[in-house]
Structures are given as C-alpha cells and as structure tokens.
Design a protein around this motif. Structure first.
Motif, mmCIF file in Angstrom:
data_model
loop_
_atom_site.group_PDB
_atom_site.id
_atom_site.type_symbol
_atom_site.label_atom_id
_atom_site.label_comp_id
_atom_site.label_asym_id
_atom_site.label_seq_id
_atom_site.Cartn_x
_atom_site.Cartn_y
_atom_site.Cartn_z
ATOM 1 N N GLN A 67 56.267 -23.760 -6.736
ATOM 2 C CA GLN A 67 56.313 -22.846 -6.023
ATOM 3 C C GLN A 67 56.885 -22.266 -6.916
ATOM 4 O O GLN A 67 58.187 -21.600 -7.028
ATOM 5 N N PRO A 68 55.894 -21.130 -7.883
ATOM 6 C CA PRO A 68 57.042 -20.522 -8.676
ATOM 7 C C PRO A 68 56.885 -19.085 -8.078
ATOM 8 O O PRO A 68 56.797 -18.543 -6.842
ATOM 9 N N VAL A 69 58.385 -18.547 -7.792
ATOM 10 C CA VAL A 69 58.780 -17.743 -7.254
ATOM 11 C C VAL A 69 58.891 -16.137 -8.516
ATOM 12 O O VAL A 69 59.788 -15.888 -9.243
ATOM 13 N N PRO A 70 58.252 -15.539 -7.762
ATOM 14 C CA PRO A 70 58.536 -14.323 -8.277
ATOM 15 C C PRO A 70 59.662 -13.584 -9.040
ATOM 16 O O PRO A 70 60.492 -13.065 -7.913
ATOM 17 N N ILE A 71 59.697 -13.220 -9.764
ATOM 18 C CA ILE A 71 61.346 -12.345 -10.196
ATOM 19 C C ILE A 71 61.172 -10.803 -10.620
ATOM 20 O O ILE A 71 60.050 -11.264 -12.250
#
Lengths: 181, 156
Positions: A67-71
């Motif tokens: 689950q890539p978390v946009p930062i």
C-alpha cells in the motif's frame, strides 16, 4: 565464635520440684563454621548468577509494502547510512548532507516541530552495522516521546527502505538529486 | 630481644548477626533469582532507551550473531506419558536456519503456537543486510509486529 551452646549445666542446678531428678544435660557445642561457609558460598553463587535487569525490547511495526502512501516531497526526511556507518540526511529532493555526530535527535526534533506531517525514510546500507538501526529507532522514539508532551496524539511516522546504488551515488555526489520523483 | 612480647588478648567476635544477615541475603537471592535461558551463541546486545518489557513466556527467539548466522529457539510443550500419567514437559528447541529456511521454520512454529511473540535478538555488530532480509521475510509472511531485544542505555 560461630557455635551454639545447647543446654549445659544451668546456673540454677536445683531440682524443680518434680519427683524425677532432671537429667544433667551435657553441654553440646555445635561448630557452625562449615554450615556458614556453605551458606556464604551459596550466597555468592546466587549473587553472581542473578540477573536484575532483564533485557528491554523495542517494538517494530512494519507497514505493509503493497500500500504505497503518497507523501508530499516537502514532508519527506530521508536518512541514509552508508556502509561505513556515516549518516546523511536531506529533506525532499535536496542534496544529502553529512550528519554531524550526536546531532540526529536535535535535527529530527527540529524538523518535526517545523513540519507536523514529517515522514522519515530510513535507508541503511546492507554493510552497515545493526546497532546503527537501533540508534536511529531509539532517537526516533525519544523524539516521539518529547513531541507527545506537547501533542498527545503525535505519532512518529517512519519507514525503512532499501539502500540502493542510487543512494550511494547521491551520497558520494556522483548523482544529482532529481526533482519530482 | 629487648622488648618483651606483648601478651595477646583473646578477642571473641560474635558472628551471629553477620550470619543472620548472610542467610537473609541468601534467601532473598534464592527466591528472586531467575536463570538466564541457556544460550547456544553469545550475543552482544545493542543499547537503547526503550523501556518495554520483554514478554516472559511464549517467545520465539530469532538470534542473529556477529557473523550473521541465524538461529531460532523456542520452548516446546510436549505431553509425555510417564508411568501411565500424562505429564507436560517443557523443552527448549534450537534450530539453525538461514534466510531461505527461516520463513518456513517460523510459520511451522506459529502454526503450533499461534500466540507466540517473535523477538529478534541480534548482535550489535551484525550486518544490517541480514536484519533487513529478516524483516522483509517477516513482513512478507504477515508478521509485521516483532520486538528487538536491547539492553538499557544509561543517561538521556
């Protein structure tokens, strides 16, 4: 010295009024030295083998990878540790700067105060020593504790990422940081 | 000899209080002592300020030594029949693993003891690459929570 006196002729040796004459007790002296010796040996044994401070633990909770978390780039603090254990840090896509000794915690604290949504990305070279990672996580947890004093809901966001050749290039200055990544 | 030898005075020290204290201490240590589980390989722990206590039982230890060898150990509960009676026997089992067999070993232990805590005990001089591979294995096998054993560090 270490001896017990059991019985022995009592100072008042008169009979006590019973019909039978009390038996004359023999003065028995038990030498307690060997017992005390053994007691001390046992005492020393337990004192040496006992462990007072049980080892402590550090809890790690890895985020799932899928689950890539946009930062936001501006909120990203990257910390790199090269194979010799030298630390480099940068914000967003800035050029990595060497970290002076013992300044990790102040920098982390300052950056967290500046940006409440800071995410720390830790990249450690495979050849670095394991205690480097413990030191970094320890500093993060101390900063988290300090931040929690002001904001009880604060939770430090950090993650581990693999250290790649690109990171090596950025540290040595062979590669220039690319924008918009 | 010009000086005459002094006559020594026989000194008697009553040792009873000392012995009493010694026995009290002995009883104290005997009742509070906890023996370290035997270690097959010695590990120099890293230091941290973390003050989370390690769980006392149901631990699955993953030991990583200085030269990056990995071993797993846990306490196995077995029921053994002794003279017709079923008795529970605890036995610490050590298994040497490597990065390829680690996942299978941990999963089979977890299948047996679902509530077991995974604790990583790594030497401070171990290479981070090994730990990284270990953590990746843990995450890929849906065990993202584990504990790293550290020693307490004095000061702030």
């Amino acid at each position: 010295m270490a001896a017990v006196d059991v019985g022995g002729p009592s100072p008042r040796g008169k009979k006590t009024g019973g019909l039978r004459r009390p038996k004359k007790r023999l003065g028995i002296r038990i030498d307690m030295t060997p017992m005390v010796d053994i007691a001390f040996l046992l005492l020393i044994f337990y004192m040496v083998t006992t462990i007072f401070s049980l080892p402590q633990a550090m809890e790690i909770n890895l985020p799932p990878e899928d689950q890539p978390v946009p930062i936001a780039e501006s909120n990203l603090f990257t910390l790199r540790v090269d194979s010799e254990g030298k630390m480099y840090w940068n914000m967003g896509v800035e050029k990595p700067e060497p970290m002076p000794a013992d300044s990790l915690r102040p920098i982390l604290l300052r950056k967290n105060q500046e940006k409440p949504k800071l995410v720390t990305l830790i990249k450690i070279s495979k050849d670095a020593k394991y205690y480097k990672m413990i030191d970094i996580v320890d500093d993060i947890q101390l900063v988290e504790k300090q931040m929690k004093e002001k904001n009880p809901n604060f939770s430090y966001r950090f993650s581990f990422a693999p250290y790649t050749d690109e990171d090596e290039g950025l540290i040595t200055g062979k590669l220039q940081p690319k924008g918009g990544k | 000899m010009l000086k005459r030898m002094k006559r020594r005075i026989g000194i008697k020290i009553d040792m009873t209080p000392m012995v009493d204290i010694a026995f009290l201490l002995l009883i104290f240590y005997m009742s509070t002592t906890q023996f370290k589980p035997p270690e097959k390989k010695s590990v120099a722990l890293p230091a941290s300020h973390s003050d989370i206590k390690l769980p006392e039982k149901d631990i699955l230890n993953i030991t990583v030594t200085k030269d990056d060898s990995i071993a797993v150990d846990y306490v196995d509960r077995k029921e053994v029949e002794i003279q017709g009676k079923k008795e529970r026997v605890l036995e610490r089992i050590y298994e040497d693993v490597n990065l390829n067999t680690l996942a299978g070993t941990i999963l089979s232990i977890r299948a047996k003891y679902p509530g077991i805590f995974v604790v990583i005990k790594a030497d401070r001089e171990a290479h981070y690459g090994t730990i990284q591979a270990l953590m990746t294995t843990m995450r890929d096998n849906h065990m993202p929570r584990f504990q790293l054993v550290t020693e307490i560090k004095a000061g702030s």
